[in-house]
Scaffold this motif. Sequence first.
Motif, PDB file in Angstrom:
ATOM      1  N   LEU A 149      23.731  92.466 -75.215  1.00  0.00           N
ATOM      2  CA  LEU A 149      22.875  91.692 -76.126  1.00  0.00           C
ATOM      3  C   LEU A 149      21.913  92.598 -76.884  1.00  0.00           C
ATOM      4  N   ALA A 150      21.385  93.609 -76.183  1.00  0.00           N
ATOM      5  CA  ALA A 150      20.452  94.555 -76.816  1.00  0.00           C
ATOM      6  C   ALA A 150      21.141  95.338 -77.932  1.00  0.00           C
ATOM      7  N   LYS A 151      22.384  95.759 -77.705  1.00  0.00           N
ATOM      8  CA  LYS A 151      23.162  96.494 -78.715  1.00  0.00           C
ATOM      9  C   LYS A 151      23.445  95.613 -79.930  1.00  0.00           C
ATOM     10  N   GLU A 152      23.826  94.348 -79.651  1.00  0.00           N
ATOM     11  CA  GLU A 152      24.111  93.412 -80.748  1.00  0.00           C
ATOM     12  C   GLU A 152      22.858  93.160 -81.585  1.00  0.00           C
ATOM     13  N   LYS A 153      21.707  93.037 -80.906  1.00  0.00           N
ATOM     14  CA  LYS A 153      20.440  92.799 -81.607  1.00  0.00           C
ATOM     15  C   LYS A 153      20.064  94.008 -82.467  1.00  0.00           C
ATOM     16  N   ALA A 154      20.273  95.208 -81.900  1.00  0.00           N
ATOM     17  CA  ALA A 154      19.962  96.436 -82.636  1.00  0.00           C
ATOM     18  C   ALA A 154      20.887  96.590 -83.844  1.00  0.00           C
ATOM     19  N   ALA A 155      22.136  96.201 -83.713  1.00  0.00           N
ATOM     20  CA  ALA A 155      23.102  96.291 -84.806  1.00  0.00           C
ATOM     21  C   ALA A 155      22.729  95.337 -85.935  1.00  0.00           C
ATOM     22  N   GLN A 156      22.251  94.125 -85.566  1.00  0.00           N
ATOM     23  CA  GLN A 156      21.847  93.145 -86.579  1.00  0.00           C
ATOM     24  C   GLN A 156      20.619  93.606 -87.340  1.00  0.00           C
ATOM     25  N   GLN A 157      19.659  94.250 -86.630  1.00  0.00           N
ATOM     26  CA  GLN A 157      18.413  94.715 -87.250  1.00  0.00           C
ATOM     27  C   GLN A 157      18.663  95.882 -88.206  1.00  0.00           C
ATOM     28  N   SER A 158      19.694  96.708 -87.887  1.00  0.00           N
ATOM     29  CA  SER A 158      19.989  97.874 -88.721  1.00  0.00           C
ATOM     30  C   SER A 158      20.680  97.483 -90.054  1.00  0.00           C
ATOM     31  N   LYS A 159      21.215  96.255 -90.125  1.00  0.00           N
ATOM     32  CA  LYS A 159      21.889  95.810 -91.370  1.00  0.00           C
ATOM     33  C   LYS A 159      20.890  95.487 -92.471  1.00  0.00           C
TER      34      LYS A 159
END
Length: 262
Positions: A252-262
Amino acid sequence: MSRRYDTRTTIFSPEGRLYQVEYALEAISHAGTSLGILASDGILLAAEKRNTNKLLDELNYSEKIYKLNDDICCSVSGITSDANVLINELRLIAQRYQLNYQEPVPCENLVSSLCNIKQAYTQFGGKRPFGVSILYMGWDKQFGYQLYQSDPSGNYGGWKATCIGNNNQTAISILKQEYKIGETKLADALKLAVKIMSKTLDTTKLTSEKIEIATLTRENGKTRIKILGEKEVSELIKHYEDEQAKLEAEKLAKEKAAQQSK
């Protein structure tokens, strides 16, 4: 077409099949799961306990894992009444060998002797195949730790890791991915067994009441067969659930970080 050839075990169909034996195998595929894993320092068997009625007297309830002699025990999947007959026969074979030769029966000798009896029930009229498959774990001085599986047809084979019963294909596919031949220790095998049982059992939450686990190790020149208590099984399940929760949190942390980087 099969209806003309499935009334007796002694009749082959035109395709060369024995339908009664296939029906016995089908019955086992719907029975409780049994799992065996061979480790470098021991072996384990894990079995599903389906009847968890609170009114059952646990002292008199028939278990899923049976001790045959000091060096061998087994787990069964299928019709329990058929299994009880075969377990008694296995114990008699082991004791006869001990009496005649003054040494414990070799694992494969015991398995093949029973499979000869099982095969006879597919060849002679008026009999039906035993509706049970058996996983055997044992140790002998010739080959060390061994894991065998036998089925109603009388076939048997040695395995590094295998599963019988309900959802056995799912379990075997996980074993193919995660079992490391020659590298898996008993502690790793226990964790893997809990993981497989959690994914194959038809239950929302795995508990110690629903599975039975036994280990076979060698200590001071003697074989030690131990059936894990509910407390030990609960600790293994808790450890697995904690690891899964940690992996889920990281995902979940990786998915959240990926969304924020977009």
